[in-house]
Motif scaffolding. Structure first.
Motif, PDB file in Angstrom:
ATOM      1  N   LEU A  76       0.832  -1.201   0.000  1.00 35.55           N
ATOM      2  CA  LEU A  76       0.000   0.000   0.000  1.00 35.55           C
ATOM      3  C   LEU A  76       0.865   1.247   0.000  1.00 35.55           C
ATOM      4  N   GLY A  77       2.039   1.126  -0.569  1.00 44.77           N
ATOM      5  CA  GLY A  77       2.943   2.263  -0.675  1.00 44.77           C
ATOM      6  C   GLY A  77       3.786   2.417   0.571  1.00 44.77           C
ATOM      7  N   GLY A  78       4.629   3.401   0.522  1.00 46.10           N
ATOM      8  CA  GLY A  78       5.519   3.657   1.648  1.00 46.10           C
ATOM      9  C   GLY A  78       6.032   5.076   1.561  1.00 46.10           C
ATOM     10  N   ILE A 106      -4.153  -9.478  -2.791  1.00 44.02           N
ATOM     11  CA  ILE A 106      -5.496  -9.158  -3.264  1.00 44.02           C
ATOM     12  C   ILE A 106      -6.027 -10.404  -3.957  1.00 44.02           C
ATOM     13  N   ILE A 107      -7.194 -10.851  -3.540  1.00 43.77           N
ATOM     14  CA  ILE A 107      -7.788 -12.078  -4.082  1.00 43.77           C
ATOM     15  C   ILE A 107      -8.952 -11.702  -4.991  1.00 43.77           C
ATOM     16  N   TRP A 128     -12.543 -10.106 -13.534  1.00 43.42           N
ATOM     17  CA  TRP A 128     -12.239 -10.531 -12.172  1.00 43.42           C
ATOM     18  C   TRP A 128     -12.984  -9.650 -11.178  1.00 43.42           C
ATOM     19  N   ARG A 129     -13.445 -10.250 -10.084  1.00 44.91           N
ATOM     20  CA  ARG A 129     -14.156  -9.534  -9.034  1.00 44.91           C
ATOM     21  C   ARG A 129     -13.325  -9.611  -7.756  1.00 44.91           C
ATOM     22  N   LEU A 130     -13.188  -8.466  -7.090  1.00 45.12           N
ATOM     23  CA  LEU A 130     -12.440  -8.414  -5.826  1.00 45.12           C
ATOM     24  C   LEU A 130     -13.175  -9.215  -4.762  1.00 45.12           C
ATOM     25  N   VAL A 131     -12.457 -10.119  -4.104  1.00 39.50           N
ATOM     26  CA  VAL A 131     -13.034 -10.943  -3.050  1.00 39.50           C
ATOM     27  C   VAL A 131     -12.564 -10.450  -1.689  1.00 39.50           C
ATOM     28  N   GLN A 132     -11.247 -10.285  -1.547  1.00 37.03           N
ATOM     29  CA  GLN A 132     -10.706  -9.941  -0.245  1.00 37.03           C
ATOM     30  C   GLN A 132      -9.276  -9.437  -0.366  1.00 37.03           C
ATOM     31  N   ALA A 184       1.001   3.831  -3.527  1.00 35.25           N
ATOM     32  CA  ALA A 184       0.162   2.633  -3.562  1.00 35.25           C
ATOM     33  C   ALA A 184      -0.356   2.404  -4.981  1.00 35.25           C
ATOM     34  N   THR A 185      -0.482   1.135  -5.355  1.00 33.60           N
ATOM     35  CA  THR A 185      -0.975   0.801  -6.694  1.00 33.60           C
ATOM     36  C   THR A 185      -2.201  -0.104  -6.638  1.00 33.60           C
ATOM     37  N   HIS A 186      -2.792  -0.276  -5.458  1.00 35.10           N
ATOM     38  CA  HIS A 186      -3.902  -1.217  -5.316  1.00 35.10           C
ATOM     39  C   HIS A 186      -5.115  -0.829  -6.155  1.00 35.10           C
ATOM     40  N   ARG A 187      -5.412   0.437  -6.295  1.00 33.56           N
ATOM     41  CA  ARG A 187      -6.572   0.853  -7.100  1.00 33.56           C
ATOM     42  C   ARG A 187      -6.370   0.518  -8.567  1.00 33.56           C
ATOM     43  N   GLU A 188      -5.176   0.746  -9.062  1.00 30.19           N
ATOM     44  CA  GLU A 188      -4.884   0.414 -10.454  1.00 30.19           C
ATOM     45  C   GLU A 188      -4.978  -1.094 -10.693  1.00 30.19           C
TER      46      GLU A 188
END
Length: 61
Positions: free
Chosen positions: A11-13, A53-54, A32-36, A18-22
């Protein structure tokens, strides 16, 4: 039936962003659907440093 994909990320530092949204946007375009989101590694203070990210999607027959 579903198939699953596991993507490791941070989640960055202090020096990185952070690149999770991309990652979520990129994978959702392919069905694909975000599960968890699960923390997988922690620093010495107990703070999560890496995440998994699953994603899931229906298996096409």
């Amino acid at each position: 039936m579903y198939e699953y994909k596991y993507v490791e990320t941070t989640l960055g530092g202090f020096f990185s962003s952070a690149t999770h949204r991309e990652l979520i946007d990129e994978h959702s375009k392919d069905g694909w659907r975000l599960v968890q989101v699960l923390p997988t590694h922690y620093n010495g203070h107990g703070k999560p440093t890496k995440y998994e990210i699953i994603f899931e999607r229906v298996v096409q027959s």
